[in-house]
Design an enzyme around this catalytic site. Structure first.
Site, PDB file in Angstrom:
ATOM      1  NE  ARG A 184      -3.578   0.131   2.437  1.00  0.00           N
ATOM      2  CZ  ARG A 184      -4.265   0.534   3.480  1.00  0.00           C
ATOM      3  NH1 ARG A 184      -4.310  -0.220   4.555  1.00  0.00           N
ATOM      4  NH2 ARG A 184      -4.902   1.676   3.462  1.00  0.00           N
ATOM      5  CB  CYS A 185       4.145   1.935   1.295  1.00  0.00           C
ATOM      6  SG  CYS A 185       5.502   3.109   1.345  1.00  0.00           S
TER       7      CYS A 185
END
Length: 122
Positions: free
Chosen positions: A13-14
């Site tokens: 998600r980063c």
């Protein structure tokens, strides 16, 4: 952590973590992915990674996270006597660990948060 293989501690998600995997892919580096939020590192693994990074636990701590505020990390000491407390917090709350961390096959390590750090891998 598999000896002799590059590994990335990854959070899909980063953006910075995705950029690091794209860099490794483009460079043709074979690596394994450790989703460290799903498979948190142990205290011993954190100690080993800190040695490889040449860093202190507070150097790889995301102090802006809500859990950091809840724990009062901004008030914690940053001396050798405080290391164990910080490492225990990182092991218990892996969301506090800076990402991504790339552990290279040759025993090196880098927190690959920007292009300069990624170039260190190359």
């Amino acid at each position: 952590m598999t000896s002799g293989q590059t590994e990335i501690w990854h959070n899909p998600r980063c953006t910075k973590s995705r950029n690091a995997t794209a860099f490794l892919d483009e460079a043709g580096v074979e690596y394994s992915v450790r989703r460290y939020l799903d498979e948190p590192p142990t205290v011993d693994e954190l100690r080993a990674v800190l040695r490889r990074l040449g860093a202190e636990p507070w150097d790889i701590t995301r102090t802006g996270e809500q859990i950091a505020k809840d724990l009062g990390l901004s008030g914690w000491g940053r001396t050798p006597a405080d290391r164990d407390r910080w490492i225990a917090a990182l092991a218990e709350h892996p969301k506090l660990i800076q990402r991504p961390i790339v552990l290279t096959a040759d025993g090196g390590a880098v927190v690959a948060r920007d292009d300069a750090a990624l170039r260190e891998l190359g």
